[in-house]
Motif scaffolding. Structure first.
Motif, PDB file in Angstrom:
ATOM      1  N   ASN A 116       0.816  -1.207   0.000  1.00 40.36           N
ATOM      2  CA  ASN A 116       0.000   0.000   0.000  1.00 40.36           C
ATOM      3  C   ASN A 116       0.850   1.257   0.000  1.00 40.36           C
ATOM      4  OD1 ASN A 116      -3.046  -0.090   0.127  1.00 40.36           O
ATOM      5  ND2 ASN A 116      -2.473  -1.849   1.360  1.00 40.36           N
ATOM      6  N   ASN A 140      -4.837  -5.175  -8.262  1.00 40.44           N
ATOM      7  CA  ASN A 140      -4.339  -3.903  -7.760  1.00 40.44           C
ATOM      8  C   ASN A 140      -3.116  -3.413  -8.527  1.00 40.44           C
ATOM      9  OD1 ASN A 140      -5.826  -2.960  -5.212  1.00 40.44           O
ATOM     10  ND2 ASN A 140      -5.640  -5.156  -4.888  1.00 40.44           N
ATOM     11  N   GLN A 142      -0.150  -4.749  -8.821  1.00 39.72           N
ATOM     12  CA  GLN A 142       1.083  -4.808  -8.050  1.00 39.72           C
ATOM     13  C   GLN A 142       2.093  -5.813  -8.602  1.00 39.72           C
ATOM     14  OE1 GLN A 142       1.982  -2.802  -5.878  1.00 39.72           O
ATOM     15  NE2 GLN A 142       0.311  -2.087  -4.585  1.00 39.72           N
TER      16      GLN A 142
ATOM     17  N   TYR B  34     -12.705   4.763   3.543  1.00 40.02           N
ATOM     18  CA  TYR B  34     -12.540   3.615   2.650  1.00 40.02           C
ATOM     19  C   TYR B  34     -13.864   2.900   2.384  1.00 40.02           C
ATOM     20  CZ  TYR B  34      -7.426   3.645   2.749  1.00 40.02           C
ATOM     21  OH  TYR B  34      -6.113   3.952   2.584  1.00 40.02           O
ATOM     22  N   TRP B  39     -12.179   0.095  -2.822  1.00 35.58           N
ATOM     23  CA  TRP B  39     -10.794  -0.266  -2.519  1.00 35.58           C
ATOM     24  C   TRP B  39     -10.614  -1.782  -2.477  1.00 35.58           C
ATOM     25  CZ3 TRP B  39      -8.310  -0.661   2.865  1.00 35.58           C
ATOM     26  CH2 TRP B  39      -6.918  -0.695   2.754  1.00 35.58           C
ATOM     27  N   LYS B  40      -9.538  -2.275  -3.136  1.00 33.23           N
ATOM     28  CA  LYS B  40      -9.316  -3.721  -3.186  1.00 33.23           C
ATOM     29  C   LYS B  40      -8.227  -4.172  -2.228  1.00 33.23           C
ATOM     30  CE  LYS B  40     -10.844  -4.038  -7.951  1.00 33.23           C
ATOM     31  NZ  LYS B  40     -10.729  -2.592  -8.243  1.00 33.23           N
ATOM     32  N   GLY B  41      -7.653  -3.255  -1.492  1.00 39.02           N
ATOM     33  CA  GLY B  41      -6.827  -3.681  -0.369  1.00 39.02           C
ATOM     34  C   GLY B  41      -5.332  -3.712  -0.577  1.00 39.02           C
ATOM     35  N   SER B  43      -3.478  -1.699  -3.002  1.00 41.62           N
ATOM     36  CA  SER B  43      -2.845  -0.524  -3.584  1.00 41.62           C
ATOM     37  C   SER B  43      -3.721   0.674  -3.291  1.00 41.62           C
ATOM     38  CB  SER B  43      -2.675  -0.683  -5.094  1.00 41.62           C
ATOM     39  OG  SER B  43      -3.910  -0.499  -5.731  1.00 41.62           O
ATOM     40  N   GLN B  44      -3.213   1.842  -3.590  1.00 39.89           N
ATOM     41  CA  GLN B  44      -3.970   3.049  -3.252  1.00 39.89           C
ATOM     42  C   GLN B  44      -4.783   3.569  -4.442  1.00 39.89           C
ATOM     43  OE1 GLN B  44      -4.412   4.599  -0.215  1.00 39.89           O
ATOM     44  NE2 GLN B  44      -3.613   2.650   0.458  1.00 39.89           N
ATOM     45  N   LYS B 276     -12.149  -7.584  -1.228  1.00 35.67           N
ATOM     46  CA  LYS B 276     -13.210  -6.575  -1.219  1.00 35.67           C
ATOM     47  C   LYS B 276     -13.019  -5.695   0.008  1.00 35.67           C
ATOM     48  CE  LYS B 276     -17.023  -9.182  -3.203  1.00 35.67           C
ATOM     49  NZ  LYS B 276     -18.292  -9.808  -2.763  1.00 35.67           N
TER      50      LYS B 276
END
Lengths: 480, 309
Positions: A116, A140, A142, B34, B39-41, B43-44, B276
């Motif tokens: 994150n 995400n 990554q 949030y 938001w998928k947890g 990344s931002q 999720k």
């Protein structure tokens, strides 16, 4: 007599006891949520590229920079992390790159904040109960597309690409949306396991058909031994058996129908019905090891090691996991799932594939060294190092020096893999759709406890498939 | 207060308050933020989705089931624990009737007091392992082993305590109660000892029995401790994450087939396994709200006039 708290109350309004009580209550409220919430706390900031990029050459295709640093995180589970330390020593000798090594079971706890914050390690063995799911990481953005590593020249034979030195199909498990983003390094086969000693004693033969399998279970039960054991607390294991029966009965099409979220993957599929009914027969006839539905993996596997059941379903990590519990003369043996009548695949066909995903984060600081590290993992030298330290095979074709002696169980998987040849299969829905996988596992748990019938199981599994198909993101996954 | 005292007090309070703001209040605010995103947890990057997560939440059968289970825990855990703890505490402190005129506990009460406290020194993780062995689903389990020996259970079909939808919640409640009774017993004992002996003696002379002295004297004078116990236990019942996630089947527990699911386990599964995370944050917010409501209601409902002695 008694306390004089009334005097205190008069002056301050709130009694001391009240105050303590209330603040304690308030503090306690935060406990259940706090640990979770702190995980949300986001860091910010971009990573600045440092000078980890060196010059590229034929022997240094990614341009590893001498004296740079490599950040390695290894899941320290059944395979330990000594193999990785051996690799890192070898890597430092060759490239002069020092590595920071972290061996841990808490992959999520340690790495989620770093992902994150945009500050991930360079290479990660993302495995174990607390792995960060690959599909989630990929969604995400990554994960690095590993094509560059796989298309680079192999260390053992520079005329070949790395991907051509691997066992066919072993890269599939690391695919997300048609890109290989995770390298599943350990070669694993799934099926049934039995004790060669017990079978010899009882005069049983490895059953090739489901009818023979049931006959052995029956004989075992009459002698006070359970037929089939499974790791009931984790329905993942019995699901392997059900899904293998389906794939062998209906062929690869039946398997792909499930992975591709076909509206007739379960309900309306003859193979699926036959597979689940076969497993239910074991339950109905009482051939399960008593109590196995509620046992953890170690409890049930240890029971099986104590000859309390004839068969158990598991993957090839079983032998390593049970090293201490297995009697010396147990003679652990692997076998493919027995065949149902009119199966499309032969008896020898096995679920085979790769596990233990290694990933390179897209935002890794030292990408050249991480890529080179992965390329070296796929060399014969490092693959042999792994087999020695972790007692398991890797996805490198003939990747273990012949002078390394394997244990009986692992040896029997080598034999079974050879017999299977190209007849291997591997489901991908577990990798693609965590939520759907969980829903099917739940249904299997209910089936094994006789709380639902095969028909209801099919309905619930199909409902899970249909629900997943509605998610727009699932359109991007497809296998032919 | 005298001049300058405020500044003095504020100086001491600054650090704890700042810590509280940063590590408790700020995460709450962030979670709420949030919960309004997808938001998928990992990344931002996320989109603002308004109240969609909350709408989805109320159509999520699994989460609704989890709330229901928390409510069941909320009813049964405090009631059973407090009743048992009160009963034992009373017996240990005022239940004896040996010496004439004296008010004392039953014989050996000092010994019992220590024994009852044992479970409290075990951490919840150890409790989970311990009771895992008690509830084990084959003949190796403590309960099953005994029941099979007694011939009450068929060895071929042992009771799968934690894999039976109708038993699993009770099995969990038993663990919490076993763990909690000792602590509240000590709490109530301490409170009982501060009740003046003369009151009991007076009641005794008037011919009060054990039950009467309990309901007429002990309970009213203990009310504040009972109230505190009620709030603590209520909050514990709203959580239950450690026991459920380690003892029951499924990822982060909740099995069989969601029959022991609590809010925290559903939240963790959505947050970490399904990716999720925004949705899970919405669950976190609902959990916070419900827990707050429960605490306030409990404190209000049990409010009574204070008796000073």
């Amino acid at each position: 007599m008694g306390s004089n708290s009334a005097a205190n109350n008069g002056s301050t309004g709130v009694g001391r006891r009240d105050l303590i009580k209330r603040s304690a209550a308030l503090g306690l409220i935060s406990v259940p949520t706090m640990s979770f919430l702190s995980a949300c706390a986001s860091g910010g900031g971009d990573d600045s590229t440092d000078d980890s990029q060196g010059k590229t050459s034929k022997s240094n295709p990614f341009g590893v920079q001498k004296n740079s640093k490599l950040d390695v995180v290894i899941f320290k589970g059944g395979y330990g992390d000594d193999y990785a330390k051996a690799w890192e020593t070898s890597f430092q000798k060759k490239w002069g790159v020092t590595s920071t090594h972290t061996g841990t079971q808490e992959i999520t706890g340690k790495l989620q904040p770093r992902f994150n914050a945009g500050n991930p390690p360079d290479i990660v063995d993302d495995s174990g109960a607390q792995q960060i799911p690959i599909d989630v990481l990929h969604k995400n953005g990554q994960l690095l597309d590993l094509a560059a590593v796989l298309d680079a020249p192999s260390i053992d034979d520079p005329s070949k690409k790395v991907r051509d030195t691997l066992i066919p199909g072993t890269l599939d498990a690391g695919m997300q949306e048609n890109k290989v983003v995770a390298l599943n390094y350990i070669y694993t086969v799934w099926g049934l396991w039995y004790s060669g000693k017990l079978f010899k004693e009882k005069g049983w033969e490895e059953p090739k058909t489901w009818a023979d399998f049931l006959a052995i279970c029956k004989d075992a039960k009459s002698q006070g031994i359970g037929g089939l054991a499974h790791q009931g607390k984790y329905p993942y294991y019995i699901n392997v058996a059900i899904m293998d029966l389906i794939a062998k009965k209906g062929g690869l099409d039946a398997m792909k129908a499930i992975d591709n979220l076909d509206p007739k993957a379960f309900v309306g599929s003859e193979a699926a019905q036959a597979g689940v009914e076969a497993i239910y027969e074991v339950v109905e006839k009482g051939y399960l090891m008593p109590g196995t539905n509620g046992l953890t993996h170690t409890e049930s596997q240890t029971r099986w090691n104590q000859y309390k059941a004839a068969f158990i379903t598991c993957g090839s990590w079983l032998e390593n996991e049970q090293l201490k519990q297995t009697p010396d003369d147990f003679d652990m043996k692997f076998m493919p799932m027995p065949l149902l009548p009119d199966s499309k695949l032969p008896y020898e066909a096995i679920r085979a594939g790769s596990g233990e995903p290694f990933i390179i984060p897209a935002k890794a600081k030292n990408l050249p060294a991480a890529k080179e590290f992965m390329r070296m993992m796929l060399s014969r030298e490092w693959s042999t190092l792994f087999a020695k330290e972790a007692n398991s095979l890797t996805i490198v074709k003939d990747g273990v020096d012949t002078n390394v002696q394997l244990r009986p169980g692992t040896q029997s998987t080598v034999v079974a893999s050879k017999a299977a040849g190209d007849n291997t299969f591997r489901y991908l829905y577990t990798e693609w759709y965590s939520e759907m996988g969980t829903a099917i596992e739940n249904a299997s748990n209910e089936l094994m406890a006789k709380r639902i019938q095969p028909k209801e199981w099919l309905k619930r599994a199909q409902a899970a498939v249909d629900k997943q198909a509605k998610d727009p993101a699932s359109k991007k996954n497809h296998r032919d | 207060m005298r001049k300058g005292q405020y500044r003095f007090v504020a100086g001491f309070l600054f650090v704890p308050v700042a810590l509280y703001l940063i590590f408790v209040i700020w995460p709450y605010v962030q979670t709420f933020g949030y919960s309004l995103t997808d938001w998928k947890g990992q990344s931002q990057t996320f989109k603002f989705v308004g109240l969609d997560n909350y709408k989805a939440l109320f159509q999520d059968d699994i989460f609704m089931g989890a709330i229901w289970h928390n409510i069941l825990f909320l009813v049964f855990i405090p009631v059973i624990t407090i009743l048992l703890a009160l009963f034992f505490a009373f017996m240990l402190n005022a239940g004896g009737r040996g010496r004439a005129g004296g008010v004392a506990g039953v014989a050996g009460s000092k010994f019992y007091k220590v024994v009852y406290f044992f479970p409290q020194v075990l951490s919840l993780a150890i409790m989970a392992v311990l009771f895992g062995a008690v509830y084990r689903s084959d003949s190796g389990g403590m309960l099953n082993g005994v029941l099979i020996k007694l011939g009450l259970v068929d060895a071929e079909n042992p009771v799968e305590w934690l894999n039976e939808p109708s038993l699993v919640l009770w099995a969990l409640i038993l663990v919490v109660v076993w763990h909690g009774v000792g602590f509240y017993l000590v709490l109530f004992s301490a409170a009982m000892q501060s009740i003046p002996r003369d009151i009991y003696e007076a009641a005794l002379i008037d011919g009060a029995g054990r039950a009467q002295s309990f309901f007429r004297i002990t309970l009213p004078l203990l009310w504040e401790s009972v109230q505190t116990a009620w709030v603590y236990l209520g909050i514990a019942a709203m959580d239950m994450f450690i026991l459920v996630s380690t003892m029951t089947s499924g990822d982060y527990g909740g099995g069989p087939d969601h029959h022991s699911e609590v809010m925290a386990t559903v939240m963790m599964r959505n947050f970490l396994l399904y990716g999720k995370s925004g949705y899970a944050c919405a669950m976190g917010v609902i959990m916070l709200l419900l827990t707050l409501i429960v605490s306030v209601v409990m404190l209000r409902a049990t409010r009574r006039d204070r008796i000073e002695f």
